[in-house]
Each structure stands twice: as C-alpha cells, then as structure tokens.
Design a protein around this motif. Structure first.
Motif, mmCIF file in Angstrom:
data_model
loop_
_atom_site.group_PDB
_atom_site.id
_atom_site.type_symbol
_atom_site.label_atom_id
_atom_site.label_comp_id
_atom_site.label_asym_id
_atom_site.label_seq_id
_atom_site.Cartn_x
_atom_site.Cartn_y
_atom_site.Cartn_z
ATOM 1 N N UNK A 170 -32.907 -9.843 22.296
ATOM 2 C CA UNK A 170 -32.777 -8.581 21.845
ATOM 3 C C UNK A 170 -31.574 -8.263 21.045
ATOM 4 N N UNK A 171 -30.681 -8.988 20.772
ATOM 5 C CA UNK A 171 -29.601 -8.678 20.039
ATOM 6 C C UNK A 171 -30.242 -8.778 18.602
ATOM 7 N N UNK A 172 -29.739 -8.074 17.668
ATOM 8 C CA UNK A 172 -30.200 -8.033 16.245
ATOM 9 C C UNK A 172 -29.618 -9.096 15.521
ATOM 10 N N UNK A 173 -30.356 -9.577 14.150
ATOM 11 C CA UNK A 173 -29.584 -10.321 13.477
ATOM 12 C C UNK A 173 -28.434 -9.814 12.665
ATOM 13 N N UNK A 174 -28.643 -8.451 12.346
ATOM 14 C CA UNK A 174 -27.713 -7.866 11.482
ATOM 15 C C UNK A 174 -27.568 -6.277 11.983
ATOM 16 N N UNK A 175 -26.259 -5.936 11.586
ATOM 17 C CA UNK A 175 -25.959 -4.473 11.923
ATOM 18 C C UNK A 175 -25.302 -3.950 10.712
ATOM 19 N N UNK A 185 -21.225 -13.778 24.838
ATOM 20 C CA UNK A 185 -22.086 -13.622 23.600
ATOM 21 C C UNK A 185 -22.075 -12.577 22.650
ATOM 22 N N UNK A 186 -21.799 -12.790 21.179
ATOM 23 C CA UNK A 186 -21.963 -11.827 20.375
ATOM 24 C C UNK A 186 -21.995 -12.598 19.050
ATOM 25 N N UNK A 187 -23.536 -12.716 18.839
ATOM 26 C CA UNK A 187 -23.869 -13.622 17.539
ATOM 27 C C UNK A 187 -24.693 -12.763 16.442
ATOM 28 N N UNK A 240 -34.379 -8.904 12.652
ATOM 29 C CA UNK A 240 -34.209 -7.489 12.977
ATOM 30 C C UNK A 240 -32.742 -7.181 12.794
ATOM 31 N N UNK A 241 -32.867 -5.715 12.067
ATOM 32 C CA UNK A 241 -31.597 -5.007 11.933
ATOM 33 C C UNK A 241 -31.590 -3.702 12.723
#
Length: 391
Positions: free
Chosen positions: A170-175, A6-8, A135-136
């Motif tokens: 818990x993964x951010x939407x964007x980084x 998973x990596x979205x 979330x960023x």
C-alpha cells in the motif's frame, strides 16, 4: 532488541515538486494515470495545478474522479476500479487527504490482487504478490501521513464499520510534499489535522512496538509541530510553515507505520466507523484523556515529548517529576484554545453521542489492533472510563 523498519517511498520536497512526480512517471513509462481527488480540492484549483505540472513531463491524465466522500467506502473503491479498467489507465495518483488516499489505496488493492472484494484482503499482509501498479500520493493536508504508511482505513457503509488493511504494497512509489497543495487548506482543518499528526507522533513514540528509528522520526515531527503550527494557523499563506507541517505529517506517518499507534486511535476508529466523527476531530477529543490514562506507564516518554513539543525553557522550568503531566497539560491547553477559536466541539455529546452508545464504542475499540500496541494494558472498563471523561 529485534525490530523491522520499512520506508521505500521516493519523496520529493518543496514548491514545484509535483513536476518531479510527472518526470518519474514518464521515466517508468506510465503516462495514463487515473487521478483520484475530492470536490473541494477540485473547487480550489488543485486538480488544475497538478494536471498542468504533470503535463510538463508528457503525463496526461487519462481519467479524473473528484467525488470521493468524507469517508472512504468500499462502494467508491469498486466504482473506481471500473473507471480505471474502462479507461485503460496504467497508474494511480491520489490528490487529497486521508479519505482520498485511503480510497486510492483500496483501488490499488483490488487491481493488483485481481480479487472481487476488498474483504478478501482485510487485515495484515493479505495482499499477495501480483501485478504492480505505479502509485503516487500528493497530500493536501498535514495530518494523516498516509503518503508514507502501509495502512488504509475504508468504511463498510452497510455495517457502519471501518476496516483496516495493512500491507507494504500500500506504500506509494512516489510522493511530493509541495506547500502549494496545502495553502488552500482552511484554518479549521489546518488545526484539526495538525493534532491528528501530533497524535501519530506521540503514539508512535510511546507504542509498545517503538524502535530507535521510529523514535527519531516521531520526535522530529513533534519539533516541526512546535516550530510551524502556530505560524501556519495565524499566517495561512506562509509557505515555509505549511512545508514544515507537511514534513511533520510525513515523518509522523513513517514513525507510526513502523511502530503502530495506540488507544486514541483504537477508540477513534470505533467512533468514526459507527458515528461518523472525523478522525482528526476524534484525535483532538481523545488525545489528552488517553495520555492521562497512560501517564503512570509513560511518564518518562511524555517528559521527553514535552521538550520537543513545548521547548527547552518549559522543560527546564518544570520539575522532573512533573514533566510528563506538564506535557499533557500543554497539549490539552492548546487543543482547548484552538478548538474554541475555530468551533471544534470537544465533547462527544455535541456530536450526537449519548451515554447509551458508550459500551458499543468500547466494544469496537477493544477489537481494534491498535489496543495491542498501547504500552499500558487496556481493559474494556478503561475504554469506558476514557469515553465517559470526554462525554
């Protein structure tokens, strides 16, 4: 072989990529973020850089919190939830290293679940579907890889324990991997966080839950360490090297988020929770000794790691039967050299830990889920032996 990967996370790379985060937030209609950061990050001017870059897209920070402590805590998370609600914020931005990012993840957990306590969601995938909060994450160190992981580690200060929370939510939407955000990282922290990253890569590559895709990310992270670490330490203003280390951290984070880590992290979590040793320093202390413990089960994997970390010349010059052991020696020698150069103590006794603490630390490590992902079976006596070796 069955596995999941998973990596979205939407990722922006390069100088100025923070502006892209602002464009993304503006595009989805989130224009009142709560910015979470730390006092040092604010002092060196990174908060100003980020707020100015975001404002170019019409995103104005609604509230700023710059007092996240060295270790994230339940109390800080709860305080930030109140700040978010009272200021009518509509999104979260984490600007910082592991503690800041884990704190922001904790805030996201509470807000999205509408629960009253983080402990209701402790463990794996206990966050049920709820309202989504944009979330960023803007990382300022090159070690944790938390901008691409589904893990948060948050301290219970009352019981002196670090709790793990694991969820895809818990993964951010964007980084944004922007080298400007790591240029101010002190040399000592550049060193210690780099070995946190390297431990992520090595334990991801050797985990019992590894898979071909996580392997590719982990090995590339090792190569980026080889190509950029020494330059980033000797020339702290080198943006190319800083970018390379930040990318290594991200890749290692993606790898271990999909394959898990191992014994070094299990012991490190126990050390940090009860004794306050920072995670990056704990990894410097533990990595070589844990690799020695694992060598008989992981000789082939460590030999492969030698090629990616030390390069083709050393790999070719080392007899095949010695390559796994050489990888350990190479890493141990670098850690010893750089810890001496920058005053990082590699013995537990120098951090206030005594022999009488060992059994308690071992008990904590054996309760940590990372033990189960260690390819070689770990017994309590094994943990005690590792701890005694680094005492």
């Amino acid at each position: 072989m069955y596995f999941e990967f998973i990596d979205n996370v939407r990722m922006y790379f390069g100088e100025g990529s923070v502006e892209k985060v602002g464009e993304y937030f503006s595009r989805i209609g989130s224009e009142r973020p709560l910015l979470i950061s730390g006092p040092v990050i604010n002092k060196v001017g990174l908060v100003d850089i980020v707020t100015k870059d975001l404002s170019k897209s019409g995103v104005k920070i609604k509230a700023i919190y710059i007092d996240v402590p060295k270790d994230s805590s339940v109390e800080v998370v709860e305080e930030l939830v109140d700040i978010y609600v009272n200021n009518n914020c509509d999104s979260l931005i984490a600007l910082g290293g592991g503690s800041v990012i884990d704190t922001a993840k904790g805030v996201k957990l509470l807000l999205e679940s509408e629960k009253s306590s983080l402990f209701d969601m402790q463990g794996i995938d206990n966050l049920k579907a709820g309202k989504g909060i944009p979330f960023a994450i803007l990382p300022t160190t090159s070690g944790t890889g938390s901008e691409a992981t589904k893990v948060a580690v948050i301290s219970d200060t009352q019981n002196h324990v670090k709790h793990e929370f694991i969820s895809e939510r818990l993964l951010p939407d964007v980084t944004a991997i922007d080298p400007r955000l790591t240029l101010t990282l002190p040399v000592r922290a550049t060193v210690s966080t780099a070995f946190d990253m390297l431990t992520h890569a090595i334990e991801a590559f050797t985990s019992a839950q590894k898979n071909p895709i996580s392997d590719a990310f982990a090995l590339k992270a090792m190569e980026l360490f080889k190509e950029n670490f020494f330059i980033a330490v000797s020339d702290t203003g080198n943006k190319k090297a800083r970018q390379g280390m930040a990318e290594a951290s991200l890749l290692a984070g993606i790898a271990f988020s999909n394959s898990m880590v191992g014994l070094a992290h299990a012991i490190g979590h126990s050390l940090g929770g009860a004794y306050g040793i920072s995670h990056d320093v704990a990894m410097m202390i533990l990595l070589p000794e844990v690799m020695r413990f694992n060598l008989d089960a992981l000789d082939k994997e460590y030999a492969t790691a030698l090629y990616h970390i030390a390069g083709s010349d050393m790999y070719a010059e080392t007899p095949p039967e010695r390559r796994g052991a050489m990888a350990i020696k190479f890493i141990a020698d670098i850690i010893a050299e750089y810890s001496a150069n920058y005053g990082i103590a590699l013995k537990l006794k120098d951090h206030g830990i005594t022999s009488s603490d060992i059994e308690k630390i071992a008990d904590g490590a054996m309760r940590d889920g990372a033990v189960l992902a260690n390819k070689k079976r770990v017994r309590r006596d094994d943990v005690i032996a590792v701890l005694k070796a680094v005492m």
